[in-house]
Design an enzyme around this catalytic site. Sequence first.
Site, mmCIF file in Angstrom:
data_model
loop_
_atom_site.group_PDB
_atom_site.id
_atom_site.type_symbol
_atom_site.label_atom_id
_atom_site.label_comp_id
_atom_site.label_asym_id
_atom_site.label_seq_id
_atom_site.Cartn_x
_atom_site.Cartn_y
_atom_site.Cartn_z
ATOM 1 N N LYS A 21 -0.167 5.583 -7.340
ATOM 2 C CA LYS A 21 0.503 6.881 -7.341
ATOM 3 C C LYS A 21 -0.174 7.879 -8.277
ATOM 4 O O LYS A 21 -0.087 9.091 -8.061
ATOM 5 C CB LYS A 21 1.985 6.706 -7.701
ATOM 6 N N THR A 53 8.397 -3.498 -3.990
ATOM 7 C CA THR A 53 9.120 -2.905 -5.111
ATOM 8 C C THR A 53 10.344 -3.757 -5.438
ATOM 9 O O THR A 53 10.822 -4.551 -4.622
ATOM 10 C CB THR A 53 9.588 -1.482 -4.787
ATOM 11 N N ASP A 97 13.738 8.937 -6.335
ATOM 12 C CA ASP A 97 13.297 7.548 -6.389
ATOM 13 C C ASP A 97 14.163 6.634 -5.523
ATOM 14 O O ASP A 97 15.377 6.549 -5.704
ATOM 15 C CB ASP A 97 13.328 7.071 -7.841
ATOM 16 N N ARG A 98 13.521 5.950 -4.590
ATOM 17 C CA ARG A 98 14.250 5.045 -3.692
ATOM 18 C C ARG A 98 14.609 3.738 -4.383
ATOM 19 O O ARG A 98 15.652 3.155 -4.120
ATOM 20 C CB ARG A 98 13.409 4.734 -2.443
ATOM 21 N N THR A 156 10.941 0.599 0.895
ATOM 22 C CA THR A 156 12.243 0.724 0.241
ATOM 23 C C THR A 156 13.131 1.715 0.980
ATOM 24 O O THR A 156 14.354 1.523 1.063
ATOM 25 C CB THR A 156 12.072 1.147 -1.228
ATOM 26 N N ALA A 157 12.541 2.765 1.556
ATOM 27 C CA ALA A 157 13.319 3.745 2.309
ATOM 28 C C ALA A 157 13.970 3.144 3.546
ATOM 29 O O ALA A 157 14.924 3.724 4.095
ATOM 30 C CB ALA A 157 12.442 4.933 2.699
ATOM 31 N N CYS A 184 5.032 -3.031 0.196
ATOM 32 C CA CYS A 184 5.047 -1.706 -0.409
ATOM 33 C C CYS A 184 3.820 -1.002 0.127
ATOM 34 O O CYS A 184 2.714 -1.572 0.107
ATOM 35 C CB CYS A 184 5.006 -1.776 -1.935
ATOM 36 N N CYS A 212 7.295 3.704 4.171
ATOM 37 C CA CYS A 212 7.846 3.359 2.860
ATOM 38 C C CYS A 212 8.851 2.241 3.089
ATOM 39 O O CYS A 212 9.836 2.442 3.822
ATOM 40 C CB CYS A 212 8.530 4.557 2.206
#
Length: 225
Positions: free
Chosen positions: A159, A122, A46-47, A83-84, A186, A81
């Site tokens: 998801k 997020t 989980d990021r 958050t990544a 997101c 992604c």
Amino acid sequence: MIAGVLGGMGPAATAEFYAKLIARTVAERDQDHLRVAIWADPTVPDRVAAVLDGSTDPYPALLAGAEKLRDLGASVIAVPCHTAHFFLARLAADSGVPFVDMVAETADFLAGRTGPVGLLGTRGTIAAGLYQRRVPEVEWVVPSEAGQREVDAAVAAVKRGDLAGGAAHFDRALAEVGVPLSVLACTELPLVAGNATGVLDPTDLLADAVIRRCGGKPVDVRPSA
């Protein structure tokens, strides 16, 4: 050139991003499209938790994926992604492959804009300030706690494959922010945004940047700000 896609975060968002690479490339035949290598690893830890409290460590899996794409001949890598992107500079340095920065592309697109802009993403993306720090002149409007719960629920619904449920949560989150333009920060959110107006999808900008970097020509369809 080969475009690398470091994905799986989540799988549906990665598939949607590849579809955008195809749809946004000017092409009349197969051979006009990009060569693309996709590494989709849904087991990346989980990021969001990594950013918020350090309780997970996705970096080794992210780096392993980047190295696989490098070994497949990727000249540039995109990560669908948000958050990544917290790890992007480190990934580029450690893998030796340049990355296309979705946040930077969005910042360039918004350059010179003033006034309020919503930020739906997020909790990790918002807490890290990925967009707020990159475009400080914008008056960023983030959801209230109740609104953020709707965003979280929309992402979780995508998801698990519940697009209808996700769309309902998204609509409530967008209405709660209540500004003329909101960034969908997101990559699950565009899958449930439908025909919503007043939204900017950074994956469109990312796809166009990848196409240009790999010698292709993006279609002349730009998001509106």
